[in-house]
Design an enzyme around this catalytic site. Sequence first.
Site, PDB file in Angstrom:
ATOM      1  N   SER A 116       0.821  -1.210   0.000  1.00 22.19           N
ATOM      2  CA  SER A 116       0.000   0.000   0.000  1.00 22.19           C
ATOM      3  C   SER A 116       0.854   1.257   0.000  1.00 22.19           C
ATOM      4  O   SER A 116       0.321   2.352  -0.129  1.00 22.19           O
ATOM      5  CB  SER A 116      -0.980   0.000   1.179  1.00 22.19           C
ATOM      6  OG  SER A 116      -0.412  -0.546   2.312  1.00 22.19           O
ATOM      7  N   ASN A 134      -4.002   6.510  -1.051  1.00 23.71           N
ATOM      8  CA  ASN A 134      -3.503   7.010   0.232  1.00 23.71           C
ATOM      9  C   ASN A 134      -3.017   8.455   0.154  1.00 23.71           C
ATOM     10  O   ASN A 134      -3.066   9.189   1.134  1.00 23.71           O
ATOM     11  CB  ASN A 134      -2.386   6.109   0.752  1.00 23.71           C
ATOM     12  CG  ASN A 134      -2.961   4.827   1.335  1.00 23.71           C
ATOM     13  OD1 ASN A 134      -4.010   4.853   1.972  1.00 23.71           O
ATOM     14  ND2 ASN A 134      -2.303   3.713   1.108  1.00 23.71           N
ATOM     15  N   GLU A 176      -6.091  -0.760  -7.487  1.00 22.67           N
ATOM     16  CA  GLU A 176      -5.256   0.336  -7.989  1.00 22.67           C
ATOM     17  C   GLU A 176      -4.025  -0.343  -8.612  1.00 22.67           C
ATOM     18  O   GLU A 176      -3.309  -1.070  -7.929  1.00 22.67           O
ATOM     19  CB  GLU A 176      -4.867   1.219  -6.792  1.00 22.67           C
ATOM     20  CG  GLU A 176      -4.315   2.566  -7.130  1.00 22.67           C
ATOM     21  CD  GLU A 176      -4.022   3.389  -5.872  1.00 22.67           C
ATOM     22  OE1 GLU A 176      -3.874   2.833  -4.763  1.00 22.67           O
ATOM     23  OE2 GLU A 176      -3.908   4.617  -6.009  1.00 22.67           O
TER      24      GLU A 176
HETATM   25  P1  NAD Z   1      -1.156  -9.524   7.580  1.00 19.99           P
HETATM   26  O1  NAD Z   1      -0.243  -9.271   8.710  1.00 19.99           O
HETATM   27  O2  NAD Z   1      -2.595  -9.850   7.846  1.00 19.99           O
HETATM   28  O3  NAD Z   1      -0.578 -10.717   6.662  1.00 19.99           O
HETATM   29  C1  NAD Z   1       0.763 -10.794   6.272  1.00 19.99           C
HETATM   30  C2  NAD Z   1       1.100 -12.276   6.086  1.00 19.99           C
HETATM   31  O4  NAD Z   1       2.376 -12.363   5.455  1.00 19.99           O
HETATM   32  C3  NAD Z   1       1.186 -13.048   7.393  1.00 19.99           C
HETATM   33  O5  NAD Z   1       0.335 -14.179   7.334  1.00 19.99           O
HETATM   34  C4  NAD Z   1       2.660 -13.460   7.475  1.00 19.99           C
HETATM   35  O6  NAD Z   1       2.864 -14.742   8.085  1.00 19.99           O
HETATM   36  C5  NAD Z   1       3.026 -13.490   6.001  1.00 19.99           C
HETATM   37  N1  NAD Z   1       4.466 -13.392   5.739  1.00 19.99           N
HETATM   38  C6  NAD Z   1       5.385 -12.598   6.337  1.00 19.99           C
HETATM   39  N2  NAD Z   1       6.599 -12.790   5.775  1.00 19.99           N
HETATM   40  C7  NAD Z   1       6.433 -13.723   4.800  1.00 19.99           C
HETATM   41  C8  NAD Z   1       7.312 -14.362   3.875  1.00 19.99           C
HETATM   42  N3  NAD Z   1       8.613 -14.058   3.836  1.00 19.99           N
HETATM   43  N4  NAD Z   1       6.800 -15.280   3.018  1.00 19.99           N
HETATM   44  C9  NAD Z   1       5.492 -15.594   3.045  1.00 19.99           C
HETATM   45  N5  NAD Z   1       4.610 -15.040   3.907  1.00 19.99           N
HETATM   46  C10 NAD Z   1       5.072 -14.113   4.780  1.00 19.99           C
HETATM   47  O7  NAD Z   1      -1.030  -8.231   6.643  1.00 19.99           O
HETATM   48  P2  NAD Z   1      -2.077  -7.684   5.552  1.00 19.99           P
HETATM   49  O8  NAD Z   1      -2.964  -6.685   6.195  1.00 19.99           O
HETATM   50  O9  NAD Z   1      -2.662  -8.832   4.827  1.00 19.99           O
HETATM   51  O10 NAD Z   1      -1.098  -6.843   4.595  1.00 19.99           O
HETATM   52  C11 NAD Z   1      -0.316  -7.479   3.606  1.00 19.99           C
HETATM   53  C12 NAD Z   1       0.111  -6.460   2.578  1.00 19.99           C
HETATM   54  O11 NAD Z   1      -1.044  -5.847   1.998  1.00 19.99           O
HETATM   55  C13 NAD Z   1       0.974  -5.310   3.111  1.00 19.99           C
HETATM   56  O12 NAD Z   1       1.923  -4.973   2.147  1.00 19.99           O
HETATM   57  C14 NAD Z   1      -0.049  -4.186   3.298  1.00 19.99           C
HETATM   58  O13 NAD Z   1       0.526  -2.918   3.245  1.00 19.99           O
HETATM   59  C15 NAD Z   1      -0.949  -4.422   2.107  1.00 19.99           C
HETATM   60  N6  NAD Z   1      -2.308  -3.883   2.209  1.00 19.99           N
HETATM   61  C16 NAD Z   1      -3.006  -3.988   3.374  1.00 19.99           C
HETATM   62  C17 NAD Z   1      -4.308  -3.492   3.435  1.00 19.99           C
HETATM   63  C18 NAD Z   1      -5.136  -3.627   4.688  1.00 19.99           C
HETATM   64  O14 NAD Z   1      -6.151  -2.907   4.812  1.00 19.99           O
HETATM   65  N7  NAD Z   1      -4.804  -4.498   5.611  1.00 19.99           N
HETATM   66  C19 NAD Z   1      -4.895  -2.898   2.309  1.00 19.99           C
HETATM   67  C20 NAD Z   1      -4.151  -2.827   1.118  1.00 19.99           C
HETATM   68  C21 NAD Z   1      -2.858  -3.323   1.078  1.00 19.99           C
END
Ligand code: NAD
Length: 283
Positions: free
Chosen positions: A120, A191, A153
């Site tokens: 993001s 954002n 996006e």
């Molecule tokens: P989250 O913490 O729910 O999930 C992240 C997952 O990644 C975890 O299950 C973790 O075990 C896994 N992980 C960490 N390192 C890893 C690796 N080396 N290999 C494989 N898996 C690994 O986080 P999220 O909210 O799902 O966010 C994930 C991404 O999406 C981030 O980049 C975040 O900025 C982006 N994002 C989040 C949102 C939101 O509202 N939560 C919205 C848009 C984008």
Amino acid sequence: MSEIKRVGVIGSGQMGGGIAQVAAVSGFETVVMDTSADQVALCEKTHDKLLARAVEKGKMSEDDAKAAKGRLTYVTDIKSLADSDIVVEAVVENAEVKKSIFKQLAGMLTGDQILASNTSSISITEIAAATDCPERVIGMHFFYPVPVMKLVEVINGLATDANVTERVIKLAGDMGKTAVPANDRAGFVSNRVLMPMINEAFYAWMEGVAEPEHLDQIMKLGCNHPMGPLELADFIGLDTCAHIMNVLADGLHSERYRPCPKLEQLVVAGRFGRKSGHGVFKY
Ligand code: NAD
């Protein structure tokens, strides 16, 4: 150019789990990978629950839910993604972790496969620079909750090939989403525009312009926003909002994007919003 049939997803948390679910429901063979067996098991359990709920609510037939589940595979080894036509990375928001994953992917997927990130805020150009195929790296920014939110996006890095953008826009459409392209600048569009508004709401509250309830009510009724900015900040997470403001300030080289002191104060107090039970409002 190969047609996209198999989708790999790295990270099975909130976003990765949602992306995998939507891909499978939309007919793609989907492999979702995370670092631990416990985490992928949790993701599978969530999929079972959400698909069962969709059937209960009459949004999906039992056969379709079963077929979607049959298209999902859960793995803990990144090599299991080697025959994906596109891999969408959705791991923690950490540039070093993402770059190391993309480097590995570039070594594994050496054809015309697409390497996408759901980041993001991290620069797609920077992630792409960690690979030897920056033309195949792109941002595919889904929104939470993925099965509900329509927007993707699509972020072009400096070197992203136009064909790659075109294929990702088509894929998003095939997943029932509307893809809108943007270029790679801090905060992209969503954002860049949303977060300063939220930050300004904290300033208005801090300066005593209005009580939080009134501030939100004014923005809901006067600007037709479905949620007031302070309630939305609680929903996103105040720590996430503060982090993104700092990303904007650093990336756009302007102190005017720094988080409002009121926002920072709540974060240091552990008031992160809905997820901690208390942010601007109590839950
Ligand atoms: P989250 O913490 O729910 O999930 C992240 C997952 O990644 C975890 O299950 C973790 O075990 C896994 N992980 C960490 N390192 C890893 C690796 N080396 N290999 C494989 N898996 C690994 O986080 P999220 O909210 O799902 O966010 C994930 C991404 O999406 C981030 O980049 C975040 O900025 C982006 N994002 C989040 C949102 C939101 O509202 N939560 C919205 C848009 C984008």
